[in-house]
Motif scaffolding. Structure first.
Motif, PDB file in Angstrom:
ATOM      1  N   ASP A  17      68.831  22.030   0.050  1.00 13.41           N
ATOM      2  CA  ASP A  17      68.007  20.783  -0.344  1.00 13.41           C
ATOM      3  C   ASP A  17      68.264  20.562  -1.734  1.00 13.41           C
ATOM      4  O   ASP A  17      69.041  21.253  -2.572  1.00 13.41           O
ATOM      5  N   ARG A  18      67.469  19.436  -2.409  1.00 13.57           N
ATOM      6  CA  ARG A  18      67.683  19.175  -3.728  1.00 13.57           C
ATOM      7  C   ARG A  18      67.086  19.863  -4.741  1.00 13.57           C
ATOM      8  O   ARG A  18      68.011  20.196  -5.625  1.00 13.57           O
ATOM      9  N   ALA A  19      66.147  20.651  -4.526  1.00 11.06           N
ATOM     10  CA  ALA A  19      65.771  21.800  -5.627  1.00 11.06           C
ATOM     11  C   ALA A  19      66.808  22.897  -5.621  1.00 11.06           C
ATOM     12  O   ALA A  19      67.150  23.259  -6.710  1.00 11.06           O
ATOM     13  N   ALA A  20      67.177  23.370  -4.512  1.00 16.81           N
ATOM     14  CA  ALA A  20      68.218  24.462  -4.519  1.00 16.81           C
ATOM     15  C   ALA A  20      69.463  24.084  -4.906  1.00 16.81           C
ATOM     16  O   ALA A  20      70.286  24.765  -5.638  1.00 16.81           O
ATOM     17  N   ALA A  21      69.847  22.915  -5.039  1.00 16.35           N
ATOM     18  CA  ALA A  21      71.114  22.408  -5.465  1.00 16.35           C
ATOM     19  C   ALA A  21      70.884  22.352  -6.894  1.00 16.35           C
ATOM     20  O   ALA A  21      71.900  22.762  -7.626  1.00 16.35           O
ATOM     21  N   VAL A  22      69.903  21.827  -7.470  1.00 17.30           N
ATOM     22  CA  VAL A  22      69.849  21.908  -8.925  1.00 17.30           C
ATOM     23  C   VAL A  22      69.698  23.304  -9.386  1.00 17.30           C
ATOM     24  O   VAL A  22      70.226  23.530 -10.544  1.00 17.30           O
ATOM     25  N   GLY A  23      68.943  24.243  -8.818  1.00 18.18           N
ATOM     26  CA  GLY A  23      68.854  25.338  -9.251  1.00 18.18           C
ATOM     27  C   GLY A  23      69.947  26.227  -9.251  1.00 18.18           C
ATOM     28  O   GLY A  23      70.789  26.961 -10.212  1.00 18.18           O
ATOM     29  N   GLU A  24      71.119  26.145  -8.223  1.00 21.03           N
ATOM     30  CA  GLU A  24      72.214  26.593  -7.930  1.00 21.03           C
ATOM     31  C   GLU A  24      73.158  25.971  -9.184  1.00 21.03           C
ATOM     32  O   GLU A  24      74.025  26.673  -9.797  1.00 21.03           O
ATOM     33  N   ALA A  25      72.984  24.962  -9.545  1.00 18.36           N
ATOM     34  CA  ALA A  25      73.853  24.084 -10.466  1.00 18.36           C
ATOM     35  C   ALA A  25      73.797  24.971 -11.830  1.00 18.36           C
ATOM     36  O   ALA A  25      74.617  24.937 -12.419  1.00 18.36           O
ATOM     37  N   TYR A  26      72.480  24.921 -12.210  1.00 14.64           N
ATOM     38  CA  TYR A  26      72.080  25.534 -13.651  1.00 14.64           C
ATOM     39  C   TYR A  26      72.634  26.804 -13.427  1.00 14.64           C
ATOM     40  O   TYR A  26      73.206  27.455 -14.436  1.00 14.64           O
ATOM     41  N   ARG A  27      72.615  27.745 -12.455  1.00 14.12           N
ATOM     42  CA  ARG A  27      72.898  29.151 -12.014  1.00 14.12           C
ATOM     43  C   ARG A  27      74.409  29.255 -12.493  1.00 14.12           C
ATOM     44  O   ARG A  27      74.993  30.247 -13.145  1.00 14.12           O
ATOM     45  N   ARG A  28      75.280  28.310 -12.174  1.00 17.02           N
ATOM     46  CA  ARG A  28      76.756  28.065 -12.121  1.00 17.02           C
ATOM     47  C   ARG A  28      77.139  27.503 -13.525  1.00 17.02           C
ATOM     48  O   ARG A  28      78.325  27.485 -13.638  1.00 17.02           O
ATOM     49  N   GLY A  29      75.999  26.973 -14.488  1.00 16.41           N
ATOM     50  CA  GLY A  29      76.707  26.466 -15.497  1.00 16.41           C
ATOM     51  C   GLY A  29      77.215  25.059 -15.335  1.00 16.41           C
ATOM     52  O   GLY A  29      77.881  24.468 -16.312  1.00 16.41           O
ATOM     53  N   LEU A  30      76.924  24.382 -14.150  1.00 18.28           N
ATOM     54  CA  LEU A  30      77.342  22.881 -13.768  1.00 18.28           C
ATOM     55  C   LEU A  30      76.467  21.911 -14.836  1.00 18.28           C
ATOM     56  O   LEU A  30      76.807  20.908 -14.919  1.00 18.28           O
ATOM     57  N   LEU A  31      75.028  22.463 -15.089  1.00 18.21           N
ATOM     58  CA  LEU A  31      73.957  21.770 -15.597  1.00 18.21           C
ATOM     59  C   LEU A  31      73.713  22.393 -16.779  1.00 18.21           C
ATOM     60  O   LEU A  31      73.751  23.624 -16.958  1.00 18.21           O
ATOM     61  N   SER A  32      73.182  21.813 -17.958  1.00 15.61           N
ATOM     62  CA  SER A  32      73.044  22.453 -19.122  1.00 15.61           C
ATOM     63  C   SER A  32      71.729  21.518 -19.674  1.00 15.61           C
ATOM     64  O   SER A  32      71.613  20.585 -19.291  1.00 15.61           O
TER      65      SER A  32
END
Length: 206
Positions: free
Chosen positions: A191-206
Motif C-alpha cells: 500500500d501507499r503508506a508502506a511504500a513511503v516508509g520503505e522509500a525513506y528507509r532505503r534513502g530514496l526519499l529525504s
C-alpha cells in the motif's frame, strides 16, 4: 466488459487461451497477436484493457512490448503468461511494467481470476515468481525506481491523492495507479503508506 488481447506466437496456445474465456460473460477476446510489435499495435488500436503476453516473441520480445505499451498506453494492464519463471525472465518483465506474471500451467480458474484482478489494477504473481521477486527486492541492489516513479512517490509522501498527483504531473490518473503498482512491486509492499516508509528507509526519499 473486460477486453482482452492474446499475444503468443503459437496458434495452439492462442486458441487454448481464447477457449478459456468462451463462456465468461464479462470477458471479450478483442484480438490476437503473433509477435510483440503486432501486440503493441493491436492493443493500442483496439483499446483493450488487458494483454496476455508471452515473453519469447518474434520481431519484438515480450519485455520490449510491455515497455512499449507502458509508454504508449499506460492504462492497459499486461499479464505475462509464459513457461519461463527464472529471475532473468521475471525481473525484466516486472520492471518493464507487467501487472502480473502467470505460468502456462495455471488452471483456467487461476487465469480468469488473474485477468479480472489485473483489470482492477492488482498485481497477480505465480507463487514461484512471487518468491523470486520478493527475495530480489529485499536484497541491496534490487530493482530501483524510475525517475517518474520517484516523482509520483514524492507527491504521495506529501499526502496527495492519485487525482492530485495526476494533475501536478500532467498525466492520467490511470497512469498514476500503474506507477504505484510498479512501486509496490519494486519495494515489496502492498500500500501507499508502506511504500513511503520503505522509500525513506532505503534513502530514496529525504
Amino acid at each position: 466488459m473486460i477486453r482482452v488481447l492474446i499475444a503468443d506466437d503459437h496458434p495452439i496456445v492462442r486458441n487454448g487461451l481464447r477457449g478459456a474465456f468462451a463462456d465468461e460473460p464479462d470477458i471479450d477476446v478483442a484480438g490476437e497477436a503473433a509477435d510483440g510489435r503486432q501486440a503493441v499495435e493491436q492493443a493500442v488500436r483496439l483499446g483493450v484493457d488487458v494483454v496476455l503476453m508471452d515473453l519469447r516473441m518474434p520481431v519484438m520480445s515480450g519485455v520490449q512490448a510491455i515497455a512499449a505499451l507502458r509508454e504508449r498506453a499506460p492504462a492497459i494492464r499486461v499479464l505475462v503468461v509464459t513457461t519461463f519463471d527464472s529471475e532473468a525472465d521475471v525481473l525484466p518483465a516486472i520492471e518493464a511494467g507487467a501487472t502480473g506474471y502467470l505460468l502456462k500451467d495455471a488452471t483456467p480458474g487461476e487465469l480468469l481470476r488473474a485477468v479480472r484482478a489485473a483489470h482492477r489494477g492488482e498485481s497477480v504473481l505465480a507463487p514461484s515468481v512471487a518468491g523470486q521477486l520478493m527475495g530480489h527486492v529485499r536484497r541491496p541492489g534490487g530493482p530501483g525506481l524510475s525517475k517518474r516513479e520517484l516523482e509520483v512517490l514524492r507527491h504521495v509522501a506529501e499526502g496527495a491523492s492519485n487525482r492530485e498527483v495526476a494533475r501536478r504531473l500532467f498525466i492520467s490518473e490511470a497512469s498514476i495507479k500503474t506507477h504505484l503498482l510498479h512501486i509496490y512491486d519494486k519495494l515489496g509492499v502492498r500500500d501507499r503508506a508502506a511504500a513511503v516508509g520503505e522509500a525513506y528507509r532505503r534513502g530514496l526519499l529525504s
